[in-house]
Motif scaffolding. Structure first.
Motif, PDB file in Angstrom:
ATOM      1  N   ARG A 238      43.385 -24.077  17.678  1.00  0.00           N
ATOM      2  CA  ARG A 238      42.493 -23.658  17.996  1.00  0.00           C
ATOM      3  C   ARG A 238      41.452 -23.013  17.071  1.00  0.00           C
ATOM      4  O   ARG A 238      40.352 -22.565  17.151  1.00  0.00           O
ATOM      5  CB  ARG A 238      43.053 -21.907  18.203  1.00  0.00           C
ATOM      6  N   SER A 407      34.334 -18.840  20.865  1.00  0.00           N
ATOM      7  CA  SER A 407      34.790 -18.871  19.568  1.00  0.00           C
ATOM      8  C   SER A 407      36.046 -17.785  19.847  1.00  0.00           C
ATOM      9  O   SER A 407      37.062 -17.440  19.189  1.00  0.00           O
ATOM     10  CB  SER A 407      34.621 -19.072  18.029  1.00  0.00           C
ATOM     11  N   LEU A 410      38.530 -18.527  21.670  1.00  0.00           N
ATOM     12  CA  LEU A 410      39.890 -19.582  21.632  1.00  0.00           C
ATOM     13  C   LEU A 410      40.425 -18.883  20.335  1.00  0.00           C
ATOM     14  O   LEU A 410      41.785 -18.980  19.810  1.00  0.00           O
ATOM     15  CB  LEU A 410      38.795 -20.543  20.636  1.00  0.00           C
ATOM     16  N   ASP A 417      51.252 -19.367  16.924  1.00  0.00           N
ATOM     17  CA  ASP A 417      49.971 -19.251  16.719  1.00  0.00           C
ATOM     18  C   ASP A 417      50.495 -19.111  14.852  1.00  0.00           C
ATOM     19  O   ASP A 417      50.556 -20.375  14.347  1.00  0.00           O
ATOM     20  CB  ASP A 417      48.753 -18.750  16.230  1.00  0.00           C
TER      21      ASP A 417
END
Length: 424
Positions: A238, A407, A410, A417
């Motif tokens: 990402r 973005s 994203l 993450d």
């Protein structure tokens, strides 16, 4: 300046504790690396401050030709950042060795500009200089991230970037003074830049510890970690996607300063002072915005920084005349962009990459960003040649708006993450 609570400070000796609520001092490794970057940036920004006019007025390059060389200057490092990151992670961590090679190569290139009086030779020297930058960037950022705990990474990178930017502030001033005092101004700038860069390499070798934190490699992990393995991590994938999208519409500093110079009709001798507005803002905001990133969210602040850049584009593209206030506002927005994105992106990447491949993970994201900016430099130079600077900036602003919107999707926080830190 202070960093995270002593409970997260990696350099605290076992059994020693700081009083509750008291912050541990900035790790010495971060300060030493900041000093190296400060000295090196004085050298680099001396050249960067005069390079656009040297190429456009001295060598007579068109905007498209300058865009190609500027793309080389900013994009070649993308080809070697992965190499630098991989080499620094192998053998238990050789971050300092690889960084020293990169700093040394860049220092050796500065005096070569004295004998490079044609476009191909200048391009070759710039490519070699950026190769050195590409080799050193990921190992240096890996050393910073390993020298501090996760909770204070944003502030740690902010401290480093503030010291780095102090050099960016001094470099143009020194170049300005040399241009006004020396008969052969450009040659004198290149000689002084080379001497200062050599000093930075010496400080690195003498004062930066070889390994701030050598995390043991987890069992059953191969010595080599391919790029595709890193990109399988959602956080890295990402961040790389967002950095690439936004980098495709990030106009290089040189083009922005050339646009201001033409809009305000600034003389050549005063041109090197334009980066000072960016550097001063960056210097003032790097540490506080790093702390904000630790609390507010590093990815959110990274996106907000690009909104500041979008504002700078809009002001330059709009028909607002040639007031000095316009230049000041553009430079403040430009500096805010860097303070909110440069170290913040590195800190966000470190959150998603295990310690034993930290250099490689940082290099993956930085390579994507640098390659995208390389494409943007060439494209913007072509657009300027075909349509003029104002129309080209308007197109860049529209592209940045779209990239920021995509973005934002994203870079939404996700529990998958983050990568847990090993026990220290």
């Amino acid at each position: 300046m202070y960093l995270a609570d002593s409970r997260t400070a990696p350099d605290a000796a076992p059994g020693r504790h700081t009083a509750p609520g008291r912050r541990a001092a900035v790790p010495g490794a971060v300060l030493a690396l900041g000093t190296v970057s400060l000295i090196t940036d004085v050298s680099s920004e001396m050249v960067t401050a005069v390079l656009p006019l040297y190429l456009v007025t001295g060598l007579g390059l068109s905007p498209l030709g300058f865009g190609l060389l500027d793309g080389v200057y900013n994009g070649v490092s993308a080809l070697v950042r992965l190499v630098g990151g991989r080499l620094s992670d192998r053998g238990g961590g050789r971050h300092k060795t690889v960084a020293a090679v990169g700093y040394g190569l860049s220092a050796a290139c500065k005096p070569l500009l004295l004998v490079a009086h044609s476009v191909p030779l200048v391009g070759a020297v710039l490519a070699a200089d950026r190769t050195g930058k590409g080799l050193r960037t990921a190992p240096r950022d890996a050393m910073i991230s390993l020298a501090c705990g996760p909770a204070g990474r944003g502030r740690a990178f902010g401290v480093h970037r503030a010291m780095d930017t102090a050099g960016a502030l001094l470099g143009p001033l020194l170049a300005f003074a040399i241009l006004r005092a020396a008969a052969d101004g450009y040659d004198a700038v290149f000689v002084a830049s080379g001497c200062i860069a050599a000093l930075g390499v010496l400080v690195l070798l003498l004062f930066v510890p070889r390994q701030q934190s050598a995390p043991p490699r987890p069992p059953r992990v191969h010595t080599r970690t391919p790029v595709r393995e890193l990109l399988r991590r959602p956080g890295v994938r990402r961040l790389t996607g967002g950095a690439v999208l936004l980098g495709l519409t990030t106009v290089s500093d040189s083009f922005l300063y050339l646009t201001l110079q033409r809009r305000l009709e600034i003389s050549e001798s005063w041109f090197p002072l334009l980066p000072l507005g960016t550097a001063a803002t960056f210097l003032l905001l790097a540490v506080p915005l790093g702390a904000v990133a630790d609390r507010f969210g590093r990815r959110r602040l990274f996106l907000c920084g690009h909104l500041a850049l979008l504002g700078a584009y809009g002001l330059l593209a709009a028909p607002l005349g040639s007031s000095p206030a316009l230049a000041c506002l553009v430079l403040v927005l430009h500096g805010t962009f860097y303070a909110a994105t440069d170290g913040v992106l590195a800190a966000a990447t470190a959150d998603s990459v295990p310690a034993h491949v930290r250099g490689s993970g940082l290099a993956v994201v930085q390579t994507g960003q640098a390659a995208a900016r390389f494409v943007c430099s060439i494209g913007f130079g072509a657009a300027w040649t075909a349509w003029g600077d104002r129309t080209a900036l308007g197109a860049a602003a529209a592209g940045l708006f779209v990239s920021a919107a995509v973005s934002a999707l994203l870079l939404r926080p996700s529990p998958t993450d983050a990568t847990p830190e090993p026990a220290r």
